[in-house]
Design an enzyme around this catalytic site. Structure first.
Site, PDB file in Angstrom:
ATOM      1  N   GLU A  48      -9.706   0.252  10.364  1.00 45.56           N
ATOM      2  CA  GLU A  48      -9.512  -1.042   9.696  1.00 45.56           C
ATOM      3  C   GLU A  48     -10.441  -1.192   8.493  1.00 45.56           C
ATOM      4  O   GLU A  48     -10.021  -1.656   7.426  1.00 45.56           O
ATOM      5  CB  GLU A  48      -9.756  -2.204  10.671  1.00 45.56           C
ATOM      6  CG  GLU A  48      -8.686  -2.357  11.741  1.00 45.56           C
ATOM      7  CD  GLU A  48      -7.305  -2.731  11.191  1.00 45.56           C
ATOM      8  OE1 GLU A  48      -7.223  -3.262  10.071  1.00 45.56           O
ATOM      9  OE2 GLU A  48      -6.317  -2.475  11.896  1.00 45.56           O
ATOM     10  N   ASN A  52      -9.375  -1.223   4.509  1.00 45.50           N
ATOM     11  CA  ASN A  52      -9.732  -2.317   3.602  1.00 45.50           C
ATOM     12  C   ASN A  52     -10.320  -1.792   2.295  1.00 45.50           C
ATOM     13  O   ASN A  52     -10.045  -2.342   1.227  1.00 45.50           O
ATOM     14  CB  ASN A  52     -10.708  -3.283   4.278  1.00 45.50           C
ATOM     15  CG  ASN A  52      -9.995  -4.235   5.229  1.00 45.50           C
ATOM     16  OD1 ASN A  52      -8.776  -4.295   5.272  1.00 45.50           O
ATOM     17  ND2 ASN A  52     -10.770  -4.966   6.010  1.00 45.50           N
ATOM     18  N   ARG A 106       0.245  -7.384   4.698  1.00 48.09           N
ATOM     19  CA  ARG A 106      -0.805  -7.187   5.679  1.00 48.09           C
ATOM     20  C   ARG A 106      -0.895  -8.398   6.598  1.00 48.09           C
ATOM     21  O   ARG A 106      -0.539  -9.499   6.226  1.00 48.09           O
ATOM     22  CB  ARG A 106      -2.154  -6.919   5.010  1.00 48.09           C
ATOM     23  CG  ARG A 106      -2.039  -6.052   3.789  1.00 48.09           C
ATOM     24  CD  ARG A 106      -2.934  -4.832   3.705  1.00 48.09           C
ATOM     25  NE  ARG A 106      -3.578  -4.393   4.889  1.00 48.09           N
ATOM     26  CZ  ARG A 106      -3.385  -3.208   5.439  1.00 48.09           C
ATOM     27  NH1 ARG A 106      -2.530  -2.367   4.930  1.00 48.09           N
ATOM     28  NH2 ARG A 106      -4.064  -2.856   6.480  1.00 48.09           N
TER      29      ARG A 106
HETATM   30  N1  LIG Z   1     -13.642  -3.803   1.371  1.00 50.75           N
HETATM   31  C1  LIG Z   1     -13.082  -4.936   0.886  1.00 50.75           C
HETATM   32  N2  LIG Z   1     -13.129  -5.210  -0.432  1.00 50.75           N
HETATM   33  C2  LIG Z   1     -12.567  -6.343  -0.950  1.00 50.75           C
HETATM   34  N3  LIG Z   1     -11.930  -7.265  -0.183  1.00 50.75           N
HETATM   35  C3  LIG Z   1     -11.856  -7.043   1.138  1.00 50.75           C
HETATM   36  C4  LIG Z   1     -12.410  -5.882   1.745  1.00 50.75           C
HETATM   37  N4  LIG Z   1     -12.186  -5.947   3.089  1.00 50.75           N
HETATM   38  C5  LIG Z   1     -11.525  -7.090   3.292  1.00 50.75           C
HETATM   39  N5  LIG Z   1     -11.318  -7.766   2.142  1.00 50.75           N
HETATM   40  C6  LIG Z   1     -10.670  -9.099   1.982  1.00 50.75           C
HETATM   41  O1  LIG Z   1     -10.626  -9.722   3.266  1.00 50.75           O
HETATM   42  C7  LIG Z   1      -9.277 -10.037   3.615  1.00 50.75           C
HETATM   43  C8  LIG Z   1      -9.087  -9.935   5.121  1.00 50.75           C
HETATM   44  O2  LIG Z   1      -9.229  -8.574   5.556  1.00 50.75           O
HETATM   45  P1  LIG Z   1      -8.532  -8.131   6.917  1.00 50.75           P
HETATM   46  O3  LIG Z   1      -8.971  -9.065   8.003  1.00 50.75           O
HETATM   47  O4  LIG Z   1      -8.759  -6.681   7.125  1.00 50.75           O
HETATM   48  O5  LIG Z   1      -6.981  -8.419   6.669  1.00 50.75           O
HETATM   49  P2  LIG Z   1      -5.911  -7.635   5.755  1.00 50.75           P
HETATM   50  O6  LIG Z   1      -6.480  -6.300   5.387  1.00 50.75           O
HETATM   51  O7  LIG Z   1      -4.709  -7.525   6.641  1.00 50.75           O
HETATM   52  O8  LIG Z   1      -5.699  -8.510   4.545  1.00 50.75           O
HETATM   53  C9  LIG Z   1      -8.437  -9.102   2.795  1.00 50.75           C
HETATM   54  O9  LIG Z   1      -7.115  -9.595   2.581  1.00 50.75           O
HETATM   55  C10 LIG Z   1      -9.230  -9.002   1.488  1.00 50.75           C
HETATM   56  O10 LIG Z   1      -9.016 -10.127   0.673  1.00 50.75           O
HETATM   57 MG   LIG Z   2      -7.459  -5.055   6.630  1.00 45.71          MG
END
Ligand SMILES: Nc1ncnc2c1ncn2[C@@H]1O[C@H](COP(=O)(O)OP(=O)(O)O)[C@@H](O)[C@H]1O
Ligand SMILES: [Mg+2]
Length: 142
Positions: A48, A52, A106
């Site tokens: 996960e 990201n 997502r």
């Molecule tokens: N490494 C990252 N860099 C930039 N934004 C991130 C990162 N990880 C997460 N995010 C932000 O946090 C949100 C939520 O992440 P997550 O819970 O994994 O859900 P998803 O990946 O399904 O959108 C993402 O939609 C993004 O906006």
């Molecule tokens: Mg994610």
């Protein structure tokens, strides 16, 4: 906390590296003789966080993902997954279940999944500089 062993790797944020990164972390942690469930939890959380970095941090550009795995005294594992991508403006909101900036593609459950499989998760981020996610997991002593 005393560090007993450590492994670092740096890989391009390509989706083809997602499965490699989770298997590499699991292989390193396997020296602690974890249960199948523990290994599967670790792989899921790493997957996960790495996804990201690939999907959100770098979007169109291509950057690196920096992973550090530490084996700490007392059968504890700490895993750091860092990127130098776009960063997160509001970490609290980003971590809420179902919050996503990626539209319909997502589910917004990545952070919720990481939290449920790890004992602790710390997120640090700066807009324009990048994001660091650190997990801690206490393995059962065997
Ligand atoms: N490494 C990252 N860099 C930039 N934004 C991130 C990162 N990880 C997460 N995010 C932000 O946090 C949100 C939520 O992440 P997550 O819970 O994994 O859900 P998803 O990946 O399904 O959108 C993402 O939609 C993004 O906006
Ligand atoms: Mg994610």
């Amino acid at each position: 906390m005393k560090i007993l062993n450590q492994f670092k790797m740096e890989l391009l944020a390509r989706s083809s590296n997602e499965s490699f990164s989770r298997v590499a972390v699991a292989a390193f942690v396997s020296q602690l003789d974890p249960t199948i469930e523990e290994i599967s939890d670790i792989k899921t959380a790493v997957s996960e966080a790495v996804t990201n970095c690939i999907v959100h941090a770098y979007k169109e550009q291509l950057g690196y993902i920096y992973i550090t795995v530490r084996i700490l005294q007392g059968n504890k594992v700490s895993i750091k997954i860092k990127d130098k991508g776009c960063g997160i403006a509001d970490i609290k909101q980003a971590m809420e279940p179902l919050f996503t900036t990626a539209g319909g593609e997502r589910a917004g459950l990545g952070f919720a999944v990481m939290q449920s499989f790890m004992d602790k998760i710390y997120v640090k981020s700066q807009v324009g500089k990048g994001t660091t996610v650190i997990f801690h997991k206490q393995l059962k002593s065997r």
